[in-house]
Design an enzyme around this catalytic site. Structure first.
Site, short mmCIF file in Angstrom:
data_model
loop_
_atom_site.label_atom_id
_atom_site.label_comp_id
_atom_site.label_asym_id
_atom_site.label_seq_id
_atom_site.Cartn_x
_atom_site.Cartn_y
_atom_site.Cartn_z
N CYS A 140 65.11 82.96 87.59
CA CYS A 140 65.64 84.12 87.49
C CYS A 140 67.21 84.18 87.76
O CYS A 140 67.48 84.24 89.02
CB CYS A 140 64.97 85.37 88.33
SG CYS A 140 65.81 86.97 87.90
N CYS A 143 68.68 87.29 89.36
CA CYS A 143 68.20 87.47 90.67
C CYS A 143 69.04 86.59 91.67
O CYS A 143 69.40 86.97 92.73
CB CYS A 143 66.75 87.01 91.08
SG CYS A 143 65.56 88.09 89.84
N ASP A 144 69.31 85.29 91.25
CA ASP A 144 69.63 84.44 92.36
C ASP A 144 71.17 83.70 91.82
O ASP A 144 71.67 82.97 92.48
CB ASP A 144 68.47 83.05 92.33
CG ASP A 144 67.42 83.66 92.91
OD1 ASP A 144 67.25 84.66 93.65
OD2 ASP A 144 66.24 83.11 92.34
#
Length: 315
Positions: A140, A143-144
């Site tokens: 992701c 997300c990261d």
């Protein structure tokens, strides 16, 4: 099969942000929810080291910490949280039947499905090692990606999602190397053109990932194979992103619920309602676009409110 059938007003299947948020709302509405945690209690976030985009945690929080907090909140309002997972359903009649661990039969007035989706990985031992270490492998970018600001990363994939994530990473990272395993993209032309036009994205067509390399704790490079020349070489990188798709955890529902070609549950737009009255869906089991904790929680809330209104209309 069990001789004892349990009757439940609201059954929640799955325990990620969608499931636990649905539980909080359902419990506060006196629906006496029972939640089965499934095979991965807490969902995908339990494998996420740092979560910095969840509102209310300015210093960030780990995925496991976050899920423990939401679970405790659901319990505080009276949710019955149980171990176990749904192995079979029968939504053909007025009573929604669900079997837990193949033997316990439950009859439900409402069912909220929050079984999520599972990211697909290449399956390389080195990839799984650094994924479990939390040291540089992710599925992701949204997300990261923040953790790899001004660094060099590698992303593997060929579809629209891979192109979108590569473009997202290009705005954060110094360099993005995109490994496309075949000789052409599967993405739409406009998405392909977007990554080709991005200066700091290097696209390597017809390349495979051989190994994710590092010091045992964090990723330092990725070994790739040029399938045209059979040459193996290393690409310096601190992050390795896998964007080859997700598989929604919805197989047991396929005989009763309308799914798309990938297996995501199709809900009535603007609601959490499925094609079966009294059965609702929240989170990544129906969402192949956003796939964020905050959107999962939002649709979990919607599912609980829709279930409450469904029960009220029957009284």
């Amino acid at each position: 099969m069990s001789d004892t059938i349990e009757k439940i007003k609201c059954l929640i299947i799955g325990s990620g942000p969608a499931g636990y948020t649905a539980a909080i709302y359902a419990a506060r509405a006196n629906m006496n929810p029972v939640l089965y945690q499934g095979t991965q209690p807490g969902g995908q976030l339990t494998t996420t080291n740092e979560v910095e985009n969840w509102p209310g945690n300015p210093e960030g929080i780990t995925g496991p910490q976050m899920m423990v907090g939401i679970e405790e909140q659901a319990k505080r309002f009276g949710t019955d949280v149980r171990d176990g997972w749904a192995t079979k359903v029968d939504f053909s009649g007025d009573v929604h039947k669900v079997w837990i661990n193949d033997d316990k039969e439950i009859h439900c007035e409402t069912v909220i499905i929050s079984t999520g989706a599972t990211a697909k990985y290449l399956g390389l031992p080195s990839e799984q090692h650094y994924l479990n270490m939390g040291g540089g492998v992710s599925a992701c970018a949204v997300c990261d990606g923040f953790f790899y600001r001004n660094q060099e990363v590698v992303i593997v994939g060929a579809g629209d999602s891979a192109c979108e994530e590569a473009h997202y990473l290009s705005k954060l990272c110094k360099k993005v190397t995109m490994l496309v395993r075949s000789e052409k993209f599967r993405a739409s032309k406009i998405m392909e053109q977007r990554v080709r036009n991005t200066e700091n994205i290097t696209i390597l067509m017809n390349h495979d990932t051989v190994e994710v390399l590092g010091d045992g704790q964090v990723v330092t490079s990725v070994k790739a194979l040029n399938k045209t020349t059979n040459e193996k070489f290393e690409i310096p990188a601190t992050g390795f992103f896998v964007a080859i798709g997700h598989k929604p955890n919805t197989d047991i529902f396929k005989d009763y619920l309308t799914l798309d070609e990938t297996g995501y549950i199709i809900n009535i737009p603007g609601t959490s309602k499925t094609n079966v009255a009294g059965v609702f869906v929240g989170g990544d089991a129906a969402d192949h676009v956003y796939r964020q904790a905050i959107t999962a929680a939002g649709t979990g809330c919607m599912a609980a409110l829709d279930a409450e209104r469904y029960l009220a209309a029957k009284e």
